[in-house]
Design an enzyme around this catalytic site. Structure first.
Site, PDB file in Angstrom:
ATOM      1  N   MET A   1       0.633  11.530  -0.795  1.00 23.10           N
ATOM      2  CA  MET A   1       0.010  12.736  -0.215  1.00 23.10           C
ATOM      3  C   MET A   1       0.650  13.975  -0.834  1.00 23.10           C
ATOM      4  O   MET A   1       1.867  14.030  -0.994  1.00 23.10           O
ATOM      5  CB  MET A   1       0.212  12.765   1.296  1.00 23.10           C
ATOM      6  CG  MET A   1      -0.286  11.514   2.005  1.00 23.10           C
ATOM      7  SD  MET A   1      -0.197  11.695   3.782  1.00 23.10           S
ATOM      8  CE  MET A   1      -0.466   9.987   4.303  1.00 23.10           C
TER       9      MET A   1
ATOM     10  N   ASP B   1       1.008   5.238   0.123  1.00 20.70           N
ATOM     11  CA  ASP B   1       0.228   6.411   0.514  1.00 20.70           C
ATOM     12  C   ASP B   1       0.813   7.680  -0.086  1.00 20.70           C
ATOM     13  O   ASP B   1       1.796   8.228   0.413  1.00 20.70           O
ATOM     14  CB  ASP B   1       0.183   6.518   2.037  1.00 20.70           C
ATOM     15  CG  ASP B   1      -0.824   5.539   2.621  1.00 20.70           C
ATOM     16  OD1 ASP B   1      -1.966   5.507   2.123  1.00 20.70           O
ATOM     17  OD2 ASP B   1      -0.457   4.802   3.551  1.00 20.70           O
TER      18      ASP B   1
ATOM     19  N   HIS C   1      -2.702   4.646  -3.205  1.00 20.99           N
ATOM     20  CA  HIS C   1      -3.781   5.416  -2.593  1.00 20.99           C
ATOM     21  C   HIS C   1      -3.453   6.897  -2.770  1.00 20.99           C
ATOM     22  O   HIS C   1      -2.578   7.433  -2.092  1.00 20.99           O
ATOM     23  CB  HIS C   1      -3.860   5.007  -1.110  1.00 20.99           C
ATOM     24  CG  HIS C   1      -4.848   5.791  -0.307  1.00 20.99           C
ATOM     25  ND1 HIS C   1      -4.866   5.759   1.077  1.00 20.99           N
ATOM     26  CD2 HIS C   1      -5.861   6.620  -0.679  1.00 20.99           C
ATOM     27  CE1 HIS C   1      -5.839   6.542   1.502  1.00 20.99           C
ATOM     28  NE2 HIS C   1      -6.454   7.077   0.471  1.00 20.99           N
TER      29      HIS C   1
ATOM     30  N   HIS D   1       0.852  -1.196   0.000  1.00 23.25           N
ATOM     31  CA  HIS D   1       0.000   0.000   0.000  1.00 23.25           C
ATOM     32  C   HIS D   1       0.887   1.246   0.000  1.00 23.25           C
ATOM     33  O   HIS D   1       1.699   1.454   0.908  1.00 23.25           O
ATOM     34  CB  HIS D   1      -0.895  -0.037   1.238  1.00 23.25           C
ATOM     35  CG  HIS D   1      -1.934   1.034   1.282  1.00 23.25           C
ATOM     36  ND1 HIS D   1      -3.128   0.943   0.606  1.00 23.25           N
ATOM     37  CD2 HIS D   1      -1.954   2.229   1.933  1.00 23.25           C
ATOM     38  CE1 HIS D   1      -3.855   2.028   0.841  1.00 23.25           C
ATOM     39  NE2 HIS D   1      -3.164   2.830   1.637  1.00 23.25           N
TER      40      HIS D   1
ATOM     41  N   MET E   1     -11.778   4.810   4.642  1.00 20.13           N
ATOM     42  CA  MET E   1     -10.784   5.329   5.582  1.00 20.13           C
ATOM     43  C   MET E   1     -11.332   5.137   6.995  1.00 20.13           C
ATOM     44  O   MET E   1     -12.473   5.516   7.284  1.00 20.13           O
ATOM     45  CB  MET E   1     -10.547   6.830   5.354  1.00 20.13           C
ATOM     46  CG  MET E   1      -9.743   7.197   4.118  1.00 20.13           C
ATOM     47  SD  MET E   1      -8.200   6.303   3.911  1.00 20.13           S
ATOM     48  CE  MET E   1      -7.302   6.806   5.385  1.00 20.13           C
TER      49      MET E   1
ATOM     50  N   MET F   1      -3.973  10.453  -2.172  1.00 19.58           N
ATOM     51  CA  MET F   1      -4.578  11.514  -1.349  1.00 19.58           C
ATOM     52  C   MET F   1      -4.114  12.839  -1.932  1.00 19.58           C
ATOM     53  O   MET F   1      -3.266  13.543  -1.368  1.00 19.58           O
ATOM     54  CB  MET F   1      -4.144  11.339   0.109  1.00 19.58           C
ATOM     55  CG  MET F   1      -4.851  10.181   0.792  1.00 19.58           C
ATOM     56  SD  MET F   1      -4.020   9.654   2.300  1.00 19.58           S
ATOM     57  CE  MET F   1      -2.855   8.486   1.626  1.00 19.58           C
TER      58      MET F   1
HETATM   59  C1  DX5 Z   1      -3.397   7.501   6.278  1.00 22.88           C
HETATM   60  C2  DX5 Z   1      -2.925   6.417   5.340  1.00 22.88           C
HETATM   61  C3  DX5 Z   1      -2.856   5.056   5.945  1.00 22.88           C
HETATM   62  C4  DX5 Z   1      -1.894   4.942   7.076  1.00 22.88           C
HETATM   63  C5  DX5 Z   1      -2.179   3.721   7.871  1.00 22.88           C
HETATM   64  O1  DX5 Z   1      -3.600   8.661   5.551  1.00 22.88           O
HETATM   65  O2  DX5 Z   1      -3.806   6.329   4.224  1.00 22.88           O
HETATM   66  O3  DX5 Z   1      -2.547   4.088   4.947  1.00 22.88           O
HETATM   67  O4  DX5 Z   1      -0.568   4.894   6.644  1.00 22.88           O
HETATM   68  O5  DX5 Z   1      -1.280   3.706   8.915  1.00 22.88           O
HETATM   69  P1  DX5 Z   1      -1.598   2.992  10.292  1.00 22.88           P
HETATM   70  O6  DX5 Z   1      -1.804   1.537   9.976  1.00 22.88           O
HETATM   71  O7  DX5 Z   1      -0.368   3.257  11.081  1.00 22.88           O
HETATM   72  O8  DX5 Z   1      -2.826   3.610  10.856  1.00 22.88           O
HETATM   73 ZN    ZN Z   2      -3.710   4.608   2.642  1.00 22.34          ZN
END
Ligand code: DX5
Ligand code: ZN
Length: 215
Positions: free
Chosen positions: A37, A35, A66, A33, A136, A68
């Site tokens: 941002m 992330d 993902h 996964h 989420m 964001m």
């Molecule tokens: C938050 C991310 C998640 C996050 C999850 O914005 O999308 O993927 O990294 O991390 P944990 O498992 O530490 O909550």
């Molecule tokens: Zn994520």
């Protein structure tokens, strides 16, 4: 349903990102996964398509990206070229049918996600042709937050709706605050793709932790 574990590299050591994804694969993860941002849709900036491209040679696992970000439509091609296997876009950031068409054109899997404060019903139209749907379970932007319990109700609603429209086998992913303790309830409520950042990367025994996350 098959439970798939998707560790988030957000919690990994970025100075050796390649080794970290290889370690995930060796430890039994099903997806990686990523992330992404942009400092606009969410306050922090993490990494973009260049990072995904750099990780690509280090694992055969699907890269679950993902996004964001605002205006995800301007980045889809970059992520496809970088080697993304699944691209998830936010209902809050774009027009899902348009983005799905765009992603589909490249033959990449498409997924839509809602934030904790967005009604789960906003995902229903996407359920018809999505390859995955994501809920989420924390406010996007940071790892290591606490799981928001209201997510369980949303999960049940979403799984029921998918069953009702004949898409009961659709992958439903949950992202944020997942631990070995709460994962059973999350799976029971209807999720089968489990994102976990801190739980996986803080563990002394990564493989054992991934196995425990299967509930
Ligand atoms: C938050 C991310 C998640 C996050 C999850 O914005 O999308 O993927 O990294 O991390 P944990 O498992 O530490 O909550
Ligand atoms: Zn994520």
């Amino acid at each position: 349903m098959k439970i798939k574990i998707a560790p988030s590299i957000l919690a990994s050591d970025f100075s050796k990102a390649g080794e970290e994804v290889a370690r995930l694969e060796k430890s039994g993860a099903d997806l990686v996964h990523c992330d992404v941002m942009d400092g606009n849709f969410v306050p922090p900036i993490t990494f973009g398509a260049q990072m995904v491209k750099a990780l690509r040679p280090h694992t055969k696992l699907p890269l679950d990206c993902h996004l964001m970000v605002l205006h995800p439509e301007t980045h889809i091609e970059d992520f496809v070229r970088a080697g993304a296997d699944i691209i998830t876009v936010h209902v809050e950031a774009c027009d899902i049918p348009k983005l799905f068409q765009q992603i589909e054109r490249y033959g990449v899997k498409k997924s839509a996600v809602v934030n904790p404060e967005t009604d789960v019903e906003k995902l229903f139209p996407a359920a018809e042709n999505a390859d995955m749907l994501l809920l989420m379970s924390v406010h996007p932007g940071w790892g290591g937050q606490k799981f928001i319990p209201e997510t369980l109700k949303k999960l049940e609603k979403l799984r029921n709706y998918c069953e009702k429209i004949g898409r009961g086998g659709l992958d439903i992913e949950v992202d944020g605050g997942v631990t070995a303790e709460n994962v059973k309830d999350i799976i029971a409520a209807g999720a089968n793709v489990i994102v976990a950042g801190s739980t996986v990367f803080r563990a002394a025994d990564m493989a054992g932790t991934i196995e425990r996350l299967r509930g």
